[in-house]
Design a protein around this motif. Structure first.
Motif, PDB file in Angstrom:
ATOM      1  N   VAL A   5       0.848  -1.195   0.000  1.00  0.00           N
ATOM      2  CA  VAL A   5       0.000   0.000   0.000  1.00  0.00           C
ATOM      3  C   VAL A   5       0.882   1.243   0.000  1.00  0.00           C
ATOM      4  O   VAL A   5       2.011   1.220   0.495  1.00  0.00           O
ATOM      5  CB  VAL A   5      -0.930   0.043   1.239  1.00  0.00           C
ATOM      6  N   PRO A   6       0.391   2.350  -0.565  1.00  0.00           N
ATOM      7  CA  PRO A   6       1.112   3.618  -0.423  1.00  0.00           C
ATOM      8  C   PRO A   6       0.969   4.121   1.000  1.00  0.00           C
ATOM      9  O   PRO A   6      -0.091   3.990   1.614  1.00  0.00           O
ATOM     10  CB  PRO A   6       0.402   4.543  -1.425  1.00  0.00           C
ATOM     11  N   ALA A   7       2.042   4.677   1.544  1.00  0.00           N
ATOM     12  CA  ALA A   7       2.025   5.233   2.903  1.00  0.00           C
ATOM     13  C   ALA A   7       2.610   6.643   2.849  1.00  0.00           C
ATOM     14  O   ALA A   7       3.479   7.009   3.631  1.00  0.00           O
ATOM     15  CB  ALA A   7       2.811   4.342   3.853  1.00  0.00           C
TER      16      ALA A   7
ATOM     17  N   THR B 274       7.078   9.685  -0.037  1.00  0.00           N
ATOM     18  CA  THR B 274       6.289   8.713  -0.807  1.00  0.00           C
ATOM     19  C   THR B 274       6.693   7.285  -0.465  1.00  0.00           C
ATOM     20  O   THR B 274       7.046   6.493  -1.331  1.00  0.00           O
ATOM     21  CB  THR B 274       6.448   8.960  -2.317  1.00  0.00           C
ATOM     22  N   SER B 275       6.607   6.946   0.817  1.00  0.00           N
ATOM     23  CA  SER B 275       6.945   5.597   1.238  1.00  0.00           C
ATOM     24  C   SER B 275       5.837   4.615   0.883  1.00  0.00           C
ATOM     25  O   SER B 275       4.684   5.010   0.623  1.00  0.00           O
ATOM     26  CB  SER B 275       7.194   5.559   2.747  1.00  0.00           C
TER      27      SER B 275
ATOM     28  N   CYS C 109      14.208  10.071  -4.944  1.00  0.00           N
ATOM     29  CA  CYS C 109      13.448   9.437  -6.035  1.00  0.00           C
ATOM     30  C   CYS C 109      12.083   9.036  -5.499  1.00  0.00           C
ATOM     31  O   CYS C 109      11.926   7.975  -4.907  1.00  0.00           O
ATOM     32  CB  CYS C 109      14.198   8.218  -6.572  1.00  0.00           C
ATOM     33  N   HIS C 110      11.108   9.896  -5.715  1.00  0.00           N
ATOM     34  CA  HIS C 110       9.764   9.616  -5.200  1.00  0.00           C
ATOM     35  C   HIS C 110       9.240   8.273  -5.688  1.00  0.00           C
ATOM     36  O   HIS C 110       8.956   7.365  -4.901  1.00  0.00           O
ATOM     37  CB  HIS C 110       8.778  10.709  -5.658  1.00  0.00           C
ATOM     38  N   LEU C 111       9.065   8.158  -7.004  1.00  0.00           N
ATOM     39  CA  LEU C 111       8.310   7.036  -7.572  1.00  0.00           C
ATOM     40  C   LEU C 111       8.918   6.538  -8.878  1.00  0.00           C
ATOM     41  O   LEU C 111       8.212   6.078  -9.771  1.00  0.00           O
ATOM     42  CB  LEU C 111       6.851   7.470  -7.806  1.00  0.00           C
TER      43      LEU C 111
ATOM     44  N   LEU D  21       7.983   1.234  -6.750  1.00  0.00           N
ATOM     45  CA  LEU D  21       7.196   1.076  -7.978  1.00  0.00           C
ATOM     46  C   LEU D  21       7.984   0.344  -9.056  1.00  0.00           C
ATOM     47  O   LEU D  21       7.434  -0.499  -9.767  1.00  0.00           O
ATOM     48  CB  LEU D  21       6.749   2.442  -8.508  1.00  0.00           C
ATOM     49  N   ALA D  22       9.257   0.670  -9.203  1.00  0.00           N
ATOM     50  CA  ALA D  22      10.069   0.004 -10.214  1.00  0.00           C
ATOM     51  C   ALA D  22      10.217  -1.484  -9.899  1.00  0.00           C
ATOM     52  O   ALA D  22      10.238  -2.324 -10.806  1.00  0.00           O
ATOM     53  CB  ALA D  22      11.437   0.659 -10.320  1.00  0.00           C
TER      54      ALA D  22
END
Length: 275
Positions: free
Chosen positions: A68-70, A135-136, A155-157, A163-164
């Motif tokens: 999940v995004p946190a 953007t953890s 590096c946010h995303l 994500l990568a």
């Protein structure tokens, strides 16, 4: 079902039914599942967010990983949440707010804007969380450590983010009661287009035991067209499975397919690029 006031309310859905509906949607054992959700859209759930998380984990099985995004925009003065919060504030009130903004702590900092399901996962005793102060991601399951480790702070995303790794692992995305505007995976595409714009970001961190503001430069993230990107993705004939879970509409699709489509779409339609 009628209450004492005579009103009719839908019966609460239980954990077992949710598990069956997740499986019917196509969530099966193994792999990784990135979930964005609105629990309110499900209607009444017996056991609330805890039951939904248990149902998702049951559908994934012990070999599956729930992600999940946190995100924590609350400790930044370059976030949309901050700009909204200071509207109408005096200079003194803004300064007081900035002094009170806590530094990011991956073990303790809440992610209230991500919703109840994300917080339920984040606070599980076995959950792991990435170190990015803005953007953890939080994850539980066999792939959790691999997914959340070494999240580069600038590096946010992008390519040095969870994500990568989700892209590389062939993970799935579940949109549970939310639309494509919430599809974080599309942000990875922003790092993979040519001439991507950059932005300076600021947030509060703890460095060498001291609270401090940290400044870094990264891709300028823009989710304003994600609904359009998602509509194009679904209309392209991509393998997007749609079904009902509780009272909500749910969509299930691959991270790779979504990101690859978004790269093509953004390269053609983002400002400054050929139409």
């Amino acid at each position: 079902m009628r209450t004492l006031d005579g009103r009719s309310h839908p019966p609460a859905i239980d954990e077992e039914t949710l598990t069956e509906e997740f499986r019917a949607l196509g969530i099966g054992p193994g792999g990784a599942l990135l979930t964005h959700s609105s629990l309110r859209s499900l209607g009444p759930v017996r056991g609330e967010s805890r039951a939904v998380v248990r149902a998702l984990r049951a559908a994934l099985g012990p070999e599956g990983t729930l992600v999940v995004p946190a995100f924590t925009p609350e400790n930044s003065d370059t976030s949309r949440a901050y700009r909204q919060r200071i509207q109408g504030c005096t200079e003194q009130q803004v300064e007081e707010l900035r002094r009170a903004m806590p530094p990011y702590d991956p073990r303790r900092t809440p992610a209230p804007s991500m919703g109840r399901l994300a917080e339920e996962v984040r606070t599980l005793p076995e959950a792991l969380r990435s170190d990015h102060p803005q953007t953890s991601f939080a994850a539980v399951g066999p792939l959790a450590r691999m997914i959340v480790s070494d999240h580069a702070p600038d590096c946010h995303l992008g390519e040095r983010s969870p994500l990568a790794r989700l892209y590389k692992e062939g993970a799935k995305v579940l949109l549970l009661g939310v639309g494509f505007a919430s599809c974080t995976a599309f942000h990875l595409a922003e790092y993979r287009v040519a001439d991507r714009p950059l932005q300076e970001y600021h947030c509060v961190v703890r460095a060498r035991g001291e609270r401090t503001w940290w400044t870094y430069t990264d891709v300028a993230l823009d989710d304003s067209d994600f609904t359009t990107v998602g509509r194009s993705f679904q209309d392209s004939g991509a393998p997007v499975r749609t079904g009902r879970v509780g009272r909500s509409t749910a969509r299930l699709f691959g991270v790779r397919e979504a990101v690859d489509h978004a790269v093509t779409w953004m390269s053609a339609h983002r400002p400054g690029r050929p139409d």
